[in-house]
Design a protein around this motif. Structure first.
Motif, PDB file in Angstrom:
ATOM      1  N   SER A 103       0.729  -1.149   0.221  1.00  9.85           N
ATOM      2  CA  SER A 103      -0.165  -0.110   0.119  1.00  9.85           C
ATOM      3  C   SER A 103       0.625   1.194   0.118  1.00  9.85           C
ATOM      4  O   SER A 103       1.939   1.128   0.801  1.00  9.85           O
ATOM      5  CB  SER A 103      -0.950   0.082   1.252  1.00  9.85           C
ATOM      6  OG  SER A 103      -1.713   1.128   1.085  1.00  9.85           O
ATOM      7  N   VAL A 104       0.617   2.273  -0.671  1.00 11.39           N
ATOM      8  CA  VAL A 104       1.501   3.233  -0.894  1.00 11.39           C
ATOM      9  C   VAL A 104       0.901   4.655  -0.783  1.00 11.39           C
ATOM     10  O   VAL A 104      -0.370   4.722  -1.161  1.00 11.39           O
ATOM     11  CB  VAL A 104       2.137   3.427  -2.168  1.00 11.39           C
ATOM     12  CG1 VAL A 104       3.086   2.017  -2.655  1.00 11.39           C
ATOM     13  CG2 VAL A 104       1.303   3.451  -3.410  1.00 11.39           C
ATOM     14  N   ALA A 105       1.370   5.577  -0.271  1.00  9.24           N
ATOM     15  CA  ALA A 105       0.956   6.968  -0.138  1.00  9.24           C
ATOM     16  C   ALA A 105       2.150   7.892   0.045  1.00  9.24           C
ATOM     17  O   ALA A 105       2.620   7.986   1.007  1.00  9.24           O
ATOM     18  CB  ALA A 105       0.245   7.139   1.193  1.00  9.24           C
ATOM     19  N   ALA A 126      -6.790  -5.667  -0.304  1.00  4.34           N
ATOM     20  CA  ALA A 126      -6.461  -4.113  -0.418  1.00  4.34           C
ATOM     21  C   ALA A 126      -7.830  -3.472  -0.678  1.00  4.34           C
ATOM     22  O   ALA A 126      -8.582  -3.891  -1.511  1.00  4.34           O
ATOM     23  CB  ALA A 126      -5.503  -4.242  -1.757  1.00  4.34           C
ATOM     24  N   CYS A 127      -7.758  -2.450   0.014  1.00  5.18           N
ATOM     25  CA  CYS A 127      -8.790  -1.674   0.063  1.00  5.18           C
ATOM     26  C   CYS A 127      -8.569  -0.207  -0.536  1.00  5.18           C
ATOM     27  O   CYS A 127      -7.361   0.064  -0.449  1.00  5.18           O
ATOM     28  CB  CYS A 127      -9.537  -1.485   1.240  1.00  5.18           C
ATOM     29  SG  CYS A 127     -10.106  -3.268   2.112  1.00  5.18           S
ATOM     30  N   PRO A 128      -9.535   0.510  -1.057  1.00  7.25           N
ATOM     31  CA  PRO A 128      -9.275   1.892  -1.474  1.00  7.25           C
ATOM     32  C   PRO A 128      -8.932   2.758  -0.240  1.00  7.25           C
ATOM     33  O   PRO A 128      -9.136   2.530   0.788  1.00  7.25           O
ATOM     34  CB  PRO A 128     -10.436   2.418  -1.944  1.00  7.25           C
ATOM     35  CG  PRO A 128     -11.436   1.296  -2.101  1.00  7.25           C
ATOM     36  CD  PRO A 128     -10.927   0.230  -1.411  1.00  7.25           C
ATOM     37  N   GLY A 129      -7.922   3.758  -0.700  1.00  9.10           N
ATOM     38  CA  GLY A 129      -7.396   4.919   0.167  1.00  9.10           C
ATOM     39  C   GLY A 129      -6.172   4.417   0.961  1.00  9.10           C
ATOM     40  O   GLY A 129      -5.986   4.626   2.155  1.00  9.10           O
ATOM     41  N   GLY A 130      -5.541   3.283   0.186  1.00 12.78           N
ATOM     42  CA  GLY A 130      -4.189   2.844   1.059  1.00 12.78           C
ATOM     43  C   GLY A 130      -4.300   2.228   2.320  1.00 12.78           C
ATOM     44  O   GLY A 130      -3.596   1.972   3.134  1.00 12.78           O
ATOM     45  N   VAL A 131      -4.984   1.160   2.364  1.00 12.86           N
ATOM     46  CA  VAL A 131      -5.685   0.239   3.340  1.00 12.86           C
ATOM     47  C   VAL A 131      -5.229  -1.329   2.776  1.00 12.86           C
ATOM     48  O   VAL A 131      -5.805  -1.609   1.814  1.00 12.86           O
ATOM     49  CB  VAL A 131      -7.247   0.372   3.398  1.00 12.86           C
ATOM     50  CG1 VAL A 131      -7.622  -0.693   4.832  1.00 12.86           C
ATOM     51  CG2 VAL A 131      -7.495   1.566   4.249  1.00 12.86           C
ATOM     52  N   LEU A 132      -4.806  -2.082   3.744  1.00  9.78           N
ATOM     53  CA  LEU A 132      -4.552  -3.435   3.722  1.00  9.78           C
ATOM     54  C   LEU A 132      -5.229  -4.003   4.618  1.00  9.78           C
ATOM     55  O   LEU A 132      -4.997  -3.651   6.005  1.00  9.78           O
ATOM     56  CB  LEU A 132      -3.070  -3.866   3.554  1.00  9.78           C
ATOM     57  CG  LEU A 132      -2.397  -3.466   2.348  1.00  9.78           C
ATOM     58  CD1 LEU A 132      -0.920  -3.803   2.429  1.00  9.78           C
ATOM     59  CD2 LEU A 132      -2.885  -4.188   1.183  1.00  9.78           C
ATOM     60  N   ALA A 191       2.794   4.401  13.233  1.00  8.80           N
ATOM     61  CA  ALA A 191       4.287   4.842  13.084  1.00  8.80           C
ATOM     62  C   ALA A 191       4.318   5.994  12.307  1.00  8.80           C
ATOM     63  O   ALA A 191       3.651   6.390  11.102  1.00  8.80           O
ATOM     64  CB  ALA A 191       4.903   3.634  12.180  1.00  8.80           C
ATOM     65  N   VAL A 192       5.194   6.946  12.606  1.00 12.51           N
ATOM     66  CA  VAL A 192       5.465   8.177  11.906  1.00 12.51           C
ATOM     67  C   VAL A 192       6.878   8.183  11.440  1.00 12.51           C
ATOM     68  O   VAL A 192       7.960   8.046  11.998  1.00 12.51           O
ATOM     69  CB  VAL A 192       5.352   9.539  12.839  1.00 12.51           C
ATOM     70  CG1 VAL A 192       5.394  10.772  12.078  1.00 12.51           C
ATOM     71  CG2 VAL A 192       3.714   9.575  13.464  1.00 12.51           C
ATOM     72  N   THR A 205      -0.831   6.747   4.921  1.00  9.97           N
ATOM     73  CA  THR A 205      -0.806   8.092   4.607  1.00  9.97           C
ATOM     74  C   THR A 205       0.382   8.575   4.421  1.00  9.97           C
ATOM     75  O   THR A 205       1.504   8.035   5.122  1.00  9.97           O
ATOM     76  CB  THR A 205      -1.867   8.794   5.675  1.00  9.97           C
ATOM     77  OG1 THR A 205      -1.291   8.747   6.869  1.00  9.97           O
ATOM     78  CG2 THR A 205      -3.295   8.269   5.608  1.00  9.97           C
ATOM     79  N   PRO A 206       0.907   9.733   3.615  1.00  9.67           N
ATOM     80  CA  PRO A 206       2.306  10.094   3.712  1.00  9.67           C
ATOM     81  C   PRO A 206       2.716  10.520   5.108  1.00  9.67           C
ATOM     82  O   PRO A 206       2.116  11.351   5.909  1.00  9.67           O
ATOM     83  CB  PRO A 206       1.825  11.466   2.914  1.00  9.67           C
ATOM     84  CG  PRO A 206       0.473  11.212   1.887  1.00  9.67           C
ATOM     85  CD  PRO A 206      -0.442  10.448   2.941  1.00  9.67           C
ATOM     86  N   GLY A 207       3.798   9.670   5.162  1.00 12.17           N
ATOM     87  CA  GLY A 207       4.548   9.821   6.603  1.00 12.17           C
ATOM     88  C   GLY A 207       3.811   9.126   7.796  1.00 12.17           C
ATOM     89  O   GLY A 207       4.161   9.442   8.906  1.00 12.17           O
ATOM     90  N   ALA A 208       2.810   8.341   7.706  1.00  6.06           N
ATOM     91  CA  ALA A 208       2.285   7.914   8.768  1.00  6.06           C
ATOM     92  C   ALA A 208       1.522   6.522   8.410  1.00  6.06           C
ATOM     93  O   ALA A 208       0.947   6.314   7.376  1.00  6.06           O
ATOM     94  CB  ALA A 208       1.113   8.680   9.662  1.00  6.06           C
ATOM     95  N   VAL A 209       1.858   5.591   9.419  1.00  9.22           N
ATOM     96  CA  VAL A 209       1.049   4.214   9.046  1.00  9.22           C
ATOM     97  C   VAL A 209       0.234   3.706  10.304  1.00  9.22           C
ATOM     98  O   VAL A 209       0.882   4.018  11.434  1.00  9.22           O
ATOM     99  CB  VAL A 209       1.908   3.238   8.745  1.00  9.22           C
ATOM    100  CG1 VAL A 209       1.244   1.890   8.511  1.00  9.22           C
ATOM    101  CG2 VAL A 209       2.737   3.355   7.470  1.00  9.22           C
ATOM    102  N   ARG A 210      -1.043   3.549  10.440  1.00  8.73           N
ATOM    103  CA  ARG A 210      -1.838   3.348  11.357  1.00  8.73           C
ATOM    104  C   ARG A 210      -2.008   1.849  11.395  1.00  8.73           C
ATOM    105  O   ARG A 210      -2.812   1.314  10.342  1.00  8.73           O
ATOM    106  CB  ARG A 210      -3.061   4.429  11.626  1.00  8.73           C
ATOM    107  CG  ARG A 210      -4.050   3.948  12.998  1.00  8.73           C
ATOM    108  CD  ARG A 210      -4.935   4.989  12.857  1.00  8.73           C
ATOM    109  NE  ARG A 210      -5.841   5.061  11.889  1.00  8.73           N
ATOM    110  CZ  ARG A 210      -6.777   4.661  11.422  1.00  8.73           C
ATOM    111  NH1 ARG A 210      -7.244   3.554  12.421  1.00  8.73           N
ATOM    112  NH2 ARG A 210      -7.701   4.537  10.648  1.00  8.73           N
TER     113      ARG A 210
END
Length: 638
Positions: free
Chosen positions: A13-15, A78-84, A206-207, A111-116
């Motif tokens: 997943s990429v942002a 894989a779901c829309p919006g950068g979600v796995l 993670a940031v 998301t850019p610079g962060a993974v939740r």
């Protein structure tokens, strides 16, 4: 020997500029891979996983257990919006029957610079006391090293408390937050009770930052509205592709308001001249602002001097931009942070500017770029004149003079890409056929653009284009038992390569061919030596060097076929365009209704579904953008 990590079964997943890569089972595994067995290639057979930011893998391990048991993999979605979404069953916790009683769902949101990461433990039991544990490790391994199968040992955190773990090195920082859940040994843990209808939930984040990166995240585009959204496989491909493209949007530090598409994940997550330009050209019917942004981003780094080490020349458009030097020892490559080793980026930049001008949607952007266009046009004319006393006089050609740059500087840039029918490698300087087509279109459209804005230089460009078209007709056409075809290239002695390749498809729609010549190219593209049933072979099946798993000598590249589809449509060959588009659409079904960078040149007659090329990148900007061209071939209007 070094083998790049296989990517075709992995989930990502990429942002941009952030990426998450999980293995085939949805795991983010350990740090350094196990040593290969005797005679094995470095990196062969290993999974490449991690949280990446820019050109560095920061987090290399996030191993999850429940009561000490690793979940048994079930699905990865894989779901829309950068979600796995990763679903696993905890078999070690037994229920009253043989059925699995406990499920763990991990939801990765990038998301850019962060993974939740959200964790949700569900059970069919009335009550389960559970401990969810995540073991972490960070290695800050450079992407170039990963491509060579070389991994660093995990680093020690530079700071830690009960709620955060932090690793920092050379301006890069990874911060993991889980309030009150950080324990010794770089572990996160949550304890609680789950029951039927009462899941146990947890979350960590993670940031990722890199103060020295050359690129930054770009805003998402305004919503795209199709006149009539297609359904079925085509609709799925288009939806998935547009979602992937949203995750590839970047800007440079130098021009943060100029969005472009990163070439692709994981290795090419930055500005690449030809890749970003071709993707923007394909997407122009949907997103003119991306075209303008791509042009501005590249103009900000336009060449100003002559520097052979960087292949820089005044007016030239770059090949790639990175934060630091790229070193790939196995390929004898040492590329400076701003590298110009591409013969096609400059004419492609002019082609996109001309098409943006014809679209008439952003007069202000076109007008502001006219000074850069004048410098690019000067480079175009000079590049054609520079070869005047050589065997390839009058054509745009290339040859690396640094000793550590790319030996081939068109889109087929691997070392063996340019070869004759008997497998002999072409000597330089090499003049590529498609580049002459780009140059012709660039000269004609730029001349028209200069005229319409009252700028000088149009006549000189038209004279150049007329001479180029005539010289191309006289020099590039080759002959075999099936008839005439445009050669892939002329070698350094002016000899045409005597075996067909997919390059000829890029000539369609440029104007360098007359109607009869375009018909010959269309017929040759759809013949069995080039059309696999899923797309175009990069090299004829008759060539001695053909191999379906060769990067540029037999494989099928999604964008390459889409460029031919686009050209066929431009020439009025709608039925032929539809045939190639149907092939790509069928191929996408083997990849979850998505198109990777490339896939193996195994024909439809040999396999009922497209066969992966293991090291293929995904998502890749121009591959995802190809969905728009495919839709156009099916009559979809944007």
């Amino acid at each position: 020997m070094t083998v790049q990590p296989a990517l075709h079964r992995q989930h990502c997943s990429v942002a941009a500029p952030t990426q998450v890569w999980l293995d085939a089972d949805g795991r983010l595994g350990g740090g350094a891979p196990a040593a290969p067995g005797p005679g094995a290639a470095t990196g062969a057979g290993e999974w490449f996983t991690g949280l990446l930011h820019g050109d560095t893998r920061l987090l290399c391990r996030a191993e999850v257990t429940v009561n000490g048991f690793a979940p048994e993999p079930a699905t990865v979605e894989a779901c829309p919006g950068g979600v796995l979404k990763v679903r696993g069953l905890v078999r070690g916790i037994e229920g009253p029957t043989e059925d699995p009683a406990v499920e763990l769902l991990q939801t990765w949101t990038v998301t850019p610079g962060a993974v939740r990461v959200a964790l949700r433990l569900s059970t069919s039991l009335e009550s389960v006391d559970a401990e969810i544990e995540v073991r972490l490790a960070a290695d800050f391994t450079d992407m170039a090293a990963i491509r060579l199968g070389r991994y660093r040992e995990p680093l020690q955190p530079t700071a830690a408390d009960a709620s955060t773990l932090r690793w920092s090195e050379d301006g890069k920082t990874l911060t993991v937050a889980a309030p009150g859940r950080v324990g010794p040994g770089e572990r996160l843990s949550w304890r609680g009770t789950a029951g039927r209808g009462r899941p146990l939930e947890a979350e960590w984040q993670a940031v990722l930052t890199d103060s020295g990166d050359a690129v930054v995240a770009a805003p998402l585009p305004a919503s795209r509205r199709l006149r009539a959204a297609p359904e079925g496989p085509l609709g799925q491909l288009l939806d998935n592709s547009l979602d992937e493209l949203d995750g590839l949007r970047l800007a440079t530090q130098q021009a943060p308001d100029a969005p472009f598409l990163a070439a692709g994940a994981p290795w090419y997550f930055t500005l690449f001249g030809r890749d970003s330009l071709w993707a923007a050209r394909m997407l122009l019917p949907l997103d003119a602002s991306l075209a303008a942004g791509t042009l501005r981003a590249l103009a900000a780094h336009q060449g100003t001097k002559t520097d052979p080490a960087a292949a820089e020349e005044p007016g030239k458009i770059l090949h790639e931009l990175r934060a630091k030097e790229l070193v790939l020892e196995s390929q004898a490559l040492r590329l400076p942070p701003v590298y110009f080793g591409a013969v096609d980026s400059t004419p492609l930049w002019l082609c996109l500017l001309g098409e943006l001008g014809l679209a008439g949607t952003d007069d202000g952007a076109v007008r502001s770029l006219l000074p850069s266009a004048a410098r690019a046009a000067e480079w175009l004319l000079a590049a054609g004149a520079a070869a005047g006393n050589t065997a390839n006089g009058g054509f745009l050609s290339y040859q690396d003079t640094s000793g550590h740059g790319l030996s081939n500087q068109g889109w087929k840039d691997s070392r063996d890409a340019m070869q004759f029918s008997d497998g002999r490698q072409a000597d330089g300087p090499i003049a590529l056929s498609e580049v002459q087509g780009y140059a012709y279109q660039a000269a004609v459209q730029t001349a028209d653009l200069f005229d319409s804005y009252g700028e000088p230089g149009g006549r000189q460009l038209r004279d150049f284009a007329a001479a180029l078209k005539q010289n191309f007709r006289e020099r590039f056409w080759a002959q075999d038992d099936a008839g005439s075809f445009p050669a892939m290239a002329l070698d350094g002695h002016g000899e045409p390569l005597d075996i067909p390749g997919s390059n000829m498809g890029h000539l369609l729609g440029t104007g360098i061919l007359d109607a009869a010549e375009a018909r010959l190219v269309a017929d040759r593209l759809l013949g069995p030596e080039l059309f696999s049933g899923y797309g175009l072979h990069t090299l004829s099946r008759r060539a001695a060097g053909f191999w379906p798993f060769s990067y540029h000598c037999g494989s099928v590249w999604s964008h390459d076929t889409a460029v031919a589809v686009r050209g066929l449509l431009g020439e009025g060959f709608t039925a032929e365009a539809r045939v190639l588009a149907e092939g790509l659409l069928a191929a996408s079904g083997a990849f979850g209704h998505r198109l990777p960078e490339l896939f193996a040149g195994v024909t439809a007659a040999e396999s009922g579904r497209a066969v992966p090329y293991p090291a293929s990148c995904h998502p890749q900007a121009w591959s995802s953008a190809s969905a728009v061209v495919i839709a156009q071939a099916f009559g979809v209007e944007f």
